[in-house]
Design a protein around this motif. Structure first.
Motif, mmCIF file in Angstrom:
data_model
loop_
_atom_site.group_PDB
_atom_site.id
_atom_site.type_symbol
_atom_site.label_atom_id
_atom_site.label_comp_id
_atom_site.label_asym_id
_atom_site.label_seq_id
_atom_site.Cartn_x
_atom_site.Cartn_y
_atom_site.Cartn_z
ATOM 1 N N ASN A 280 34.522 -0.465 -2.654
ATOM 2 C CA ASN A 280 34.565 0.882 -2.080
ATOM 3 C C ASN A 280 33.482 1.783 -2.663
ATOM 4 O OD1 ASN A 280 36.824 0.044 -0.667
ATOM 5 N ND2 ASN A 280 38.256 0.809 -2.218
ATOM 6 N N TYR A 281 33.010 1.453 -3.852
ATOM 7 C CA TYR A 281 31.999 2.273 -4.512
ATOM 8 C C TYR A 281 30.610 1.637 -4.475
ATOM 9 C CZ TYR A 281 35.981 4.808 -6.499
ATOM 10 O OH TYR A 281 37.129 5.548 -6.666
ATOM 11 N N VAL A 282 30.553 0.317 -4.457
ATOM 12 C CA VAL A 282 29.269 -0.395 -4.546
ATOM 13 C C VAL A 282 29.120 -1.266 -3.310
ATOM 14 C CG1 VAL A 282 27.893 -2.040 -5.856
ATOM 15 C CG2 VAL A 282 29.316 -0.361 -7.050
ATOM 16 N N SER A 283 28.081 -1.040 -2.542
ATOM 17 C CA SER A 283 27.839 -1.811 -1.320
ATOM 18 C C SER A 283 26.932 -3.012 -1.554
ATOM 19 C CB SER A 283 27.206 -0.909 -0.251
ATOM 20 O OG SER A 283 25.969 -0.379 -0.726
ATOM 21 N N GLN A 284 26.154 -3.007 -2.630
ATOM 22 C CA GLN A 284 25.221 -4.100 -2.913
ATOM 23 C C GLN A 284 25.343 -4.482 -4.385
ATOM 24 O OE1 GLN A 284 21.192 -3.250 -1.887
ATOM 25 N NE2 GLN A 284 20.433 -5.291 -2.412
ATOM 26 N N PRO A 285 26.246 -5.381 -4.744
ATOM 27 C CA PRO A 285 26.408 -5.761 -6.148
ATOM 28 C C PRO A 285 25.177 -6.516 -6.656
ATOM 29 C CG PRO A 285 28.324 -6.371 -4.825
ATOM 30 C CD PRO A 285 27.234 -6.012 -3.871
ATOM 31 N N MET A 286 24.976 -6.443 -7.963
ATOM 32 C CA MET A 286 23.848 -7.135 -8.585
ATOM 33 C C MET A 286 24.175 -7.352 -10.064
ATOM 34 S SD MET A 286 21.014 -8.613 -8.110
ATOM 35 C CE MET A 286 20.841 -8.087 -6.405
#
Length: 955
Positions: A280-286
């Motif tokens: 919900n907070y991060v659209s592109q994890p890395m």
């Protein structure tokens, strides 16, 4: 920022895609550019928009925009991409784009011979711009491709022209469209004439451009045009060396004082099972493991892509933990981001400097067409200002940096000189002084007297002679550092050296100054030392020593004035006054007392208020002192002060006002006097402004403390006088007095420079004469003596006047919002002008209606009188004719009844009687006509007097 709504609307109507450096920087920070081409397009649009909007004849912004565009194109050539890219990184400009701009400038500067107006005015923007946003009826039916010179400028900078023929075709299309639409139209004759004149000049320019394109020099320039560079992708070893340093980062927690690896929590992807709301907070994890996998797979085409992914890790951490108030993790992410920025920056410096060991297997540098690029490619930035360092990049260095990424040692870009006799560059010297004070605090952390001293120091550094970007006199570093040869002489004269950078660093370090007095003493010591050191050179007439001596005296006095104004909260309530000392009777040190502030204010008032004002002609731009007077006036008309200034703007006074006030005064009166150039100096304006509020206090004193109108006027006068007028006068005194004294010093410097040049010329002539005499003696010839009369004319150059620009940039860059005109003030002035014009129109309308009604009534009465007279005359004529007929008939009956002989003499008597009667009746009719006309004239005279009386009443 531009605040004028009309200017903003005009800009938006002309510029479709606005762009500026601030917007570009924001988009870069937010990663809104998907490719290099979009970034380059935004950069080019900055200059294209400037050229498209500033289209007046001989506009001063156009050469500047072209120069910056040329420099930016050279810098943009540094953008790179992989050699396997299917297309260029961004489209290059037409090879002769500067010639095309010169052609457009020639067309824009052409004027009409009859009125001197710009001939290309109606061809600079789309047709819809001149018609309020709409095209004329049937325009698109006749014109298939609308075109104008502004659109051509944008297309030229956006790289849409890849051949000269395309540019020539669009230029001719501008004129052809005008002829196509307006041919045969009566209202289009003017535009057709302009189009013919434009076509005549444009044909010559376009033909010359076409010939150059086909000539040998044109072909050589086209072949020499360098496309954007392409370099290979960064090697895996280079990126993995950065990853190694990232994993070795150490972080010490402030609370627990525990030191541990900082990047441990970023090594693996976030466990969604433990943090189900993470998507919900991060659209592109890395994470770091994913980045290493992409490195090994060769997924990174540029170093920037790698940098973006690493920063994405820390950004995701802040985005998730920030709303949850997880401060330790947010602090850790910020620390890692800051440390990575430093590591990556050093690696890229090594990449440019070529530091490291060579790695086999590197790819060669190629151009987009597949041709090898020269191993030495330099970018010439000779046109860049001196403040910007030159850039020299080599293709071999860029490629070799990937091969040398295994080395972990970094070479410093510069180091301090090893020998004491070597001079140090100014920026290096300043950096060394600041580094010697490692405990410096950010300025925003200062409080109390330290914060006030910081504001005082920053205001001092705004002086044009001390500007950090281009200082005219150097007081920021010790003299021996820049001039090692003067070390011994300086140490002999100056026992307590001091410079502005040291004073600043000591203030920021904290604890080194115990009071504002100590800080002011150190700042004053800087200029006092310069006066002492340059005194002997000043007496000998050395130009440099004289310049520093006079400048130091002026800056020392300005520092004293500035300290009294900015540090007034910390002045001691003491009447102590420091008297001038030394050979030149200067106040080299002073105490922060009210007595010294009073003396300083008297000095400023004598200079600023009593100096005669340099008056301009009405309609011309204000001079410096007139401009400052106008700023002082407008400081009272700020929008937030409208409710207080309501009582003092217009000269409207109560009936008994003259019984209490001998000299009424209002803001409009002061403003009108200034506009009419009737003030001899600024002091007269200041007296009038103070008189406004003193009159109000005197007249409304009885209403003090009440809720009446008089009480409100009294409170408003107190507020405006103490909170607005006097602070504005203080700022004006400080600025104007310093400006006037600075002008005097600069004038003296120019005179000394001229005298030095004259002495040098005399010395050169003397040496030449001596050499000629010695040569003549050596050859045995006696030189012929010649007597020459030399008239020496001393020319004193006044301060050069800046070339007038399209926009006026004031000398004083005051941050106070009250200095500028308010929007409400402008709207009220426009409303007053509109209401005055509307009243005049109403008055003219009433006058015209009255006059026209009077004329119409007189014409109607005259018409009725003539009709009535004609009717009466016709009736009288008819009655006379009828009477004559009856009498004739009766006379015939008498003759027919007579049997005897007729007496001829007796028969003529009745005829004579009838004629007399007819004449009498005719005379009666004429009398009636005369009386009717007299009656009409009397009515006309009465009506005229009545109208005249009504007109007097109206007036």
């Amino acid at each position: 920022l531009v605040s004028d709504p009309q200017l903003v609307d005009d800009y938006k109507s002309k510029i479709r895609h606005s762009s500026d450096l601030g917007t570009i920087a924001t988009k870069l920070d937010k990663n809104q550019y998907s490719n290099v081409a979009d970034f380059v397009l935004d950069v080019r649009r900055i200059f294209a928009n400037c050229l498209r909007y500033n289209t007046t004849v001989n506009d001063s912004f156009r050469p500047l925009a072209k120069k910056l565009a040329e420099q930016s194109e050279g810098i943009l050539a540094l953008f790179v991409a992989a050699p396997t890219a299917p297309k260029r990184v961004y489209p290059r400009l037409l090879y002769c784009w500067k010639l095309c701009l010169s052609l457009l400038d020639t067309l824009l500067n052409m004027t009409n011979p009859n009125d001197g107006q710009q001939a290309a005015y109606f061809f600079m923007h789309p047709v819809s711009f001149y018609l309020g946003g709409a095209l004329p009826e049937g325009y698109l039916a006749k014109v298939q491709t609308p075109m104008d010179f502004g659109t051509i400028t944008s297309r030229l900078f956006e790289g849409e022209y890849q051949d000269v023929s395309e540019f020539i075709e669009d230029c001719r299309l501008v004129v052809d469209n005008c002829r196509t639409y307006y041919v045969g139209r009566e209202e289009g004759k003017v535009f057709l004439e302009l189009a013919d004149r434009m076509d005549g000049l444009m044909a010559q320019q376009l033909n010359a451009l076409k010939r150059y394109n086909e000539s040998a020099p044109g072909r050589r320039e086209k072949e020499a045009a360098v496309p954007p560079l392409f370099i290979p992708a960064p090697s895996a070893a280079f990126l993995l060396s950065i990853m190694k340093e990232i994993r070795s980062m150490q972080y010490t927690d402030r609370l627990t004082k525990i030191t541990e690896p900082a990047a441990t929590i970023f090594s693996q992807p976030v466990n969604i099972a433990m943090c189900p709301d993470y998507p919900n907070y991060v659209s592109q994890p890395m994470d770091l493991a994913t980045i290493e996998t992409k490195i090994n797979n060769g997924a990174y085409a540029t170093s920037e892509d790698f940098e973006l992914d690493v920063n994405l890790i820390f950004h995701n951490c802040e985005a998730y933990n920030g709303p949850k108030k997880n401060t330790p993790l947010v602090t850790l992410a910020k620390f890692c981001a800051k440390t990575f920025k430093r590591i990556y920056g050093k690696k890229m410096e090594d990449l440019q400097a070529g530091v490291g060991a060579e790695i086999p297997g590197k790819r060669s540098l190629t151009s987009p067409e597949g041709q090898p690029v020269s191993k030495r490619i330099k970018l010439d930035l000779s046109a860049v200002p001196k403040a910007v360092p030159r850039i020299s990049i080599t293709a071999s260095k860029v490629a070799d940096a990937n091969a040398r990424s295994t080395s972990t040692k970094h070479q410093e870009t510069f180091s301090s000189p090893k020998k004491l006799d070597e001079p140090v560059p100014l920026h290096v010297a300043i950096a060394q002084i600041k580094e010697s004070f490692p405990l410096r605090r950010p300025a925003k952390m200062l409080e109390g007297w330290e914060a006030t001293c910081w504001r005082f120091f920053r205001e001092l550094m705004k002086h044009p002679w001390l500007s950090v970007a281009r200082p005219k006199f150097i007081y920021s570093v010790p003299v021996p550092v820049l001039f090692p040869s003067l070390r011994d002489a300086y140490a002999e004269l100056i026992k307590n050296p001091m410079d502005l950078t040291t004073a600043e660093a000591k203030l920021l370090s904290g604890g080194m100054y115990l009071s504002a007095q100590e800080f002011v003493n150190d700042v004053a010591l800087v200029f006092a030392n310069a006066i002492i050191f340059n005194y002997d050179g000043h007496e000998e007439g050395d130009p440099t020593s004289c310049a520093y001596f006079d400048a130091s005296k002026d800056l020392l006095r300005y520092t004293r004035w500035l300290s009294m104004e900015y540090l007034f909260e910390f002045l001691a309530n003491d009447a102590h006054v420091d008297l001038p000392t030394g050979k030149d009777e200067l106040v080299t040190s002073w105490k922060l007392t009210t007595g010294n502030r009073k003396v300083a204010r008297e000095e400023m008032e004598k200079i600023a208020l009593e100096t005669p004002m340099d008056l301009s002609e009405e309609g011309e731009r204000y001079t410096f002192m007139e401009s400052e007077s106008d700023k002082l006036l407008k400081s009272l008309r700020h929008q937030s002060d409208a409710r207080y200034m309501y009582f003092f703007i217009q000269p409207q006074y109560p009936p008994d006002y003259s019984a209490f006030i001998s000299k009424p005064m209002a803001w409009d009166v002061c403003n009108g006097t200034l506009q009419n150039r009737q003030y001899e100096n600024i002091g007269e304006l200041v007296d009038d402004l103070r008189l406004i509020f003193s009159n109000a206090l005197k007249y409304n004193g009885g209403g003090k403390g009440t809720e009446t109108i008089s009480g409100k006027a009294y409170d408003s006068a107190v507020y405006m006088s103490t909170k607005k007028l006097e602070p504005a006068i203080d700022r004006m005194l400080l600025f104007v007095s310093n400006r006037l004294e600075t002008d005097k010093v600069e004038q003296a410097m120019q005179e000394r420079e001229i005298e030095a040049e004259e002495r040098a010329e005399e010395e050169r002539l003397r040496k030449a004469w001596q050499e000629e005499t010695e040569n003549a003696k050596a050859q045995g010839a006696v030189p012929q003596s010649e007597t020459t009369t030399v008239e020496r004319i001393r020319i004193i150059q006044r301060r050069p006047v800046r070339k007038a620009l399209d926009f006026d940039f004031p000398f004083n860059d005051d941050d106070d919002d009250n200095q500028g005109p308010s929007h409400l003030d402008t709207m009220r002035q426009q409303k007053m002008i509109f209401e005055s014009q509307r009243a005049d129109r109403r008055k003219m309308f009433i006058t015209s209606i009255s006059s026209s009604g009077d004329v119409y009534s007189r014409m109607l009465q005259q018409r009725k009188a003539i009709a009535w007279a004609r009717k009466k005359a016709a009736a009288a004529a008819a009655a006379a004719k009828e009477d004559k007929t009856k009498k004739s008939a009766s006379r015939g009956d008498v003759v027919r009844e007579s049997k005897g002989p007729v007496d001829t003499a007796g028969s003529s008597q009745p005829s004579s009687n009838v004629g007399d009667k007819a004449d009498k009746e005719r005379e009666q009719i004429n009398e009636k006509l005369k009386s009717a006309l007299c009656q009409f004239k009397r009515k006309k005279t009465k009506k005229k007097k009545k109208n005249k009386a009504s007109a007097n009443v109206f007036d």
